[in-house]
Scaffold this motif. Structure first.
Motif, mmCIF file in Angstrom:
data_model
loop_
_atom_site.group_PDB
_atom_site.id
_atom_site.type_symbol
_atom_site.label_atom_id
_atom_site.label_comp_id
_atom_site.label_asym_id
_atom_site.label_seq_id
_atom_site.Cartn_x
_atom_site.Cartn_y
_atom_site.Cartn_z
ATOM 1 N N ASN A 1 -0.333 -8.718 8.212
ATOM 2 C CA ASN A 1 0.134 -10.001 8.725
ATOM 3 C C ASN A 1 1.430 -9.869 9.530
ATOM 4 O O ASN A 1 2.073 -10.870 9.840
ATOM 5 N N LEU A 2 1.819 -8.649 9.866
ATOM 6 C CA LEU A 2 3.023 -8.413 10.666
ATOM 7 C C LEU A 2 2.654 -8.391 12.145
ATOM 8 O O LEU A 2 1.840 -7.574 12.580
ATOM 9 N N ARG A 3 3.247 -9.301 12.902
ATOM 10 C CA ARG A 3 3.021 -9.359 14.348
ATOM 11 C C ARG A 3 4.343 -9.080 15.063
ATOM 12 O O ARG A 3 5.357 -9.727 14.761
ATOM 13 N N VAL A 4 4.307 -8.167 16.018
ATOM 14 C CA VAL A 4 5.524 -7.775 16.726
ATOM 15 C C VAL A 4 5.279 -7.846 18.227
ATOM 16 O O VAL A 4 4.305 -7.272 18.738
ATOM 17 N N PHE A 5 6.157 -8.549 18.921
ATOM 18 C CA PHE A 5 6.142 -8.609 20.385
ATOM 19 C C PHE A 5 7.303 -7.752 20.915
ATOM 20 O O PHE A 5 8.239 -7.445 20.178
ATOM 21 N N PHE A 6 7.234 -7.430 22.209
ATOM 22 C CA PHE A 6 8.209 -6.499 22.784
ATOM 23 C C PHE A 6 8.878 -7.094 24.014
ATOM 24 O O PHE A 6 8.198 -7.518 24.952
ATOM 25 N N LEU A 7 10.220 -7.092 24.000
ATOM 26 C CA LEU A 7 10.970 -7.598 25.140
ATOM 27 C C LEU A 7 10.873 -6.643 26.324
ATOM 28 O O LEU A 7 10.965 -7.059 27.482
ATOM 29 N N ALA B 1 16.325 -0.586 28.746
ATOM 30 C CA ALA B 1 15.906 -1.581 27.759
ATOM 31 C C ALA B 1 17.095 -2.404 27.274
ATOM 32 O O ALA B 1 16.993 -3.622 27.102
ATOM 33 N N CYS B 2 18.226 -1.741 27.071
ATOM 34 C CA CYS B 2 19.443 -2.471 26.642
ATOM 35 C C CYS B 2 19.896 -3.445 27.722
ATOM 36 O O CYS B 2 20.320 -4.566 27.422
ATOM 37 N N ASP B 3 19.780 -3.028 28.974
ATOM 38 C CA ASP B 3 20.186 -3.900 30.088
ATOM 39 C C ASP B 3 19.271 -5.118 30.209
ATOM 40 O O ASP B 3 19.669 -6.144 30.773
ATOM 41 N N LEU B 4 18.042 -5.013 29.678
ATOM 42 C CA LEU B 4 17.086 -6.111 29.776
ATOM 43 C C LEU B 4 17.264 -7.162 28.680
ATOM 44 O O LEU B 4 16.569 -8.176 28.670
ATOM 45 N N VAL B 5 18.191 -6.912 27.763
ATOM 46 C CA VAL B 5 18.458 -7.893 26.710
ATOM 47 C C VAL B 5 19.389 -8.960 27.276
ATOM 48 O O VAL B 5 20.614 -8.899 27.152
ATOM 49 N N THR B 6 18.780 -9.922 27.951
ATOM 50 C CA THR B 6 19.535 -11.006 28.577
ATOM 51 C C THR B 6 19.021 -12.349 28.076
ATOM 52 O O THR B 6 17.871 -12.470 27.632
ATOM 53 N N ASP C 1 12.450 -16.641 28.259
ATOM 54 C CA ASP C 1 11.105 -16.510 28.826
ATOM 55 C C ASP C 1 10.130 -15.927 27.807
ATOM 56 O O ASP C 1 9.036 -16.465 27.597
ATOM 57 N N TYR C 2 10.534 -14.849 27.143
ATOM 58 C CA TYR C 2 9.625 -14.170 26.222
ATOM 59 C C TYR C 2 9.356 -14.986 24.971
ATOM 60 O O TYR C 2 8.212 -15.063 24.505
ATOM 61 N N VAL C 3 10.376 -15.600 24.393
ATOM 62 C CA VAL C 3 10.155 -16.387 23.171
ATOM 63 C C VAL C 3 9.289 -17.598 23.473
ATOM 64 O O VAL C 3 8.400 -17.958 22.681
ATOM 65 N N THR C 4 9.492 -18.217 24.620
ATOM 66 C CA THR C 4 8.665 -19.371 24.997
ATOM 67 C C THR C 4 7.204 -18.952 25.140
ATOM 68 O O THR C 4 6.294 -19.622 24.626
ATOM 69 N N ARG C 5 6.979 -17.834 25.810
ATOM 70 C CA ARG C 5 5.601 -17.352 25.976
ATOM 71 C C ARG C 5 5.025 -16.808 24.671
ATOM 72 O O ARG C 5 3.830 -16.932 24.400
ATOM 73 N N LEU C 6 5.876 -16.214 23.872
ATOM 74 C CA LEU C 6 5.463 -15.694 22.558
ATOM 75 C C LEU C 6 4.951 -16.838 21.682
ATOM 76 O O LEU C 6 3.895 -16.723 21.046
ATOM 77 N N GLU C 7 5.692 -17.920 21.663
ATOM 78 C CA GLU C 7 5.294 -19.066 20.838
ATOM 79 C C GLU C 7 3.949 -19.615 21.312
ATOM 80 O O GLU C 7 3.079 -19.959 20.514
ATOM 81 N N SER D 1 6.217 -13.793 13.358
ATOM 82 C CA SER D 1 6.283 -12.747 14.373
ATOM 83 C C SER D 1 7.741 -12.337 14.570
ATOM 84 O O SER D 1 8.672 -13.082 14.224
ATOM 85 N N VAL D 2 7.897 -11.154 15.141
ATOM 86 C CA VAL D 2 9.223 -10.625 15.463
ATOM 87 C C VAL D 2 9.240 -10.232 16.932
ATOM 88 O O VAL D 2 8.284 -9.631 17.428
ATOM 89 N N LEU D 3 10.318 -10.575 17.630
ATOM 90 C CA LEU D 3 10.526 -10.072 18.985
ATOM 91 C C LEU D 3 11.364 -8.805 18.894
ATOM 92 O O LEU D 3 12.546 -8.843 18.573
#
Length: 332
Positions: A160-166, A175-180, A186-192, A262-264
């Motif tokens: 039951n663990l769901r993981v999405f990726f930024l 990847a660190c630079d993309l944490v904005t 955008d991702y959380v809205t689409r994730l939901e 879920s986890v981002l």
């Protein structure tokens, strides 16, 4: 409900893809759930069966409607024009890369025409794809390009663990630079929305921290304070049930135990390691945002064991099952 047709792409023919497909389709249980349609080169599959000895018969078809879909016969949409003599088990080649790409291309064509309900993919090799001079780095990028989809979401599920990726296939520095804030919104809205499409009733989302202990209030890294915390407040104000940042050394465990739906994950390996340590073989990748659902094994071509007949088909079987479970909900 009628059994859906699930397209299964062959993967890199120099790897374990053909072997695990054959092994998976020896399992009668899958035929009670779906109509499996393999998309690949029939001669390659027949050669693979000399290794795994399933005794299954190939039924070559041109269209999905011609399939028998009964246990004991594997329905195959044949990809012709593959020079098998150039493909050697366990070795990278442009011809193997071309074969795997052609299967994906055909699967997309069938999915777009609604001939198949979802796609489950066997593994491809990125170096072989490059050797074939195909301008995509991986499955997700191929599927996005072939369907005109901008930046589809990747979700891993194990139990039951769901993981999405930024972010996915970029360097750790990038990847660190993309944490904005904008990207997280955008991702959380689409994730939901993706969870809603998959039929998940409760959609409580957690955002993993980037730095150790989520930065300890800026003691070692300020991305959490600067980008994540204000964004969580903004998303909550928009009615999305989201928490974070939550330290990455605990958030996946909490989600596995049911606190979150879920986890981002903020970068590739953070979420990959967390899911695969739960159950490597049953961690399945889903691509969401395409005109159809795609599931995949989440392991590579395993060139070191290709041709030995020892590769496990568990992940392939689980990918097909998830394509059935989520495919109908996704398309309605």
């Amino acid at each position: 409900m009628d059994r859906p047709v699930i397209g299964i792409t062959m993967g890199d023919p120099a790897g374990i893809g053909p072997e695990i497909i054959l092994k998976a389709l020896k399992n009668n249980e899958l035929y009670s759930k779906c109509k499996p349609l393999v998309i690949g080169n029939a001669a390659i599959l027949e050669k693979a069966d000399q290794i795994v000895n399933t005794g299954l018969k190939m039924n070559v078809v041109e269209v999905a409607e011609e399939g028998k879909y009964c246990h004991g016969a594997i329905d195959v949409v044949d990809i012709p024009g593959i020079n098998i003599s150039e493909i050697k088990l366990g070795h990278i080649s442009g011809e193997a890369g071309r074969a795997s790409y052609k299967a994906i291309e055909k699967a997309v064509e069938l999915a777009k025409s609604k001939s198949i309900g979802a796609i489950a993919t066997a593994p491809i090799n990125k170096e072989a794809i490059k050797a074939a001079k195909i301008d995509f780095i991986g499955h997700t990028e191929m599927l996005a390009g072939l369907t005109g989809t901008a930046d589809p979401l990747t979700m891993f599920q194990v139990g039951n663990l769901r993981v999405f990726f930024l972010s996915r296939h970029v360097s750790l520095k990038k990847a660190c630079d993309l944490v904005t804030s904008d990207r997280i919104i955008d991702y959380v809205t689409r994730l939901e929305n993706a969870l809603r499409m998959l039929g998940v009733d409760r959609r409580k989302i957690a955002i993993a921290g980037l730095n150790p202990h989520s930065g300890e209030h800026g003691l070692f890294g300020d991305e959490e304070i600067r980008e994540i915390e204000p964004t969580v407040d903004l998303l909550r104000a928009r009615g999305i049930d989201v928490d974070g940042p939550i330290a990455a050394d605990s958030v996946y465990y909490l989600a596995l135990k049911g606190k979150y739906d879920s986890v981002l994950s903020l970068y590739h390996d953070q979420g990959h390691i967390a899911t695969k340590m739960v159950d490597f073989e049953r961690t399945i990748s889903l691509t969401i945002g395409l005109p159809f659902l795609r599931t995949s094994v989440d392991h590579g071509t395993a060139f070191d064991i290709a041709g030995k007949g020892v590769a496990s088909s568990v992940s392939m079987e689980e990918a097909i099952k998830l394509a059935v479970i989520y495919g109908h909900k996704y398309s309605t």
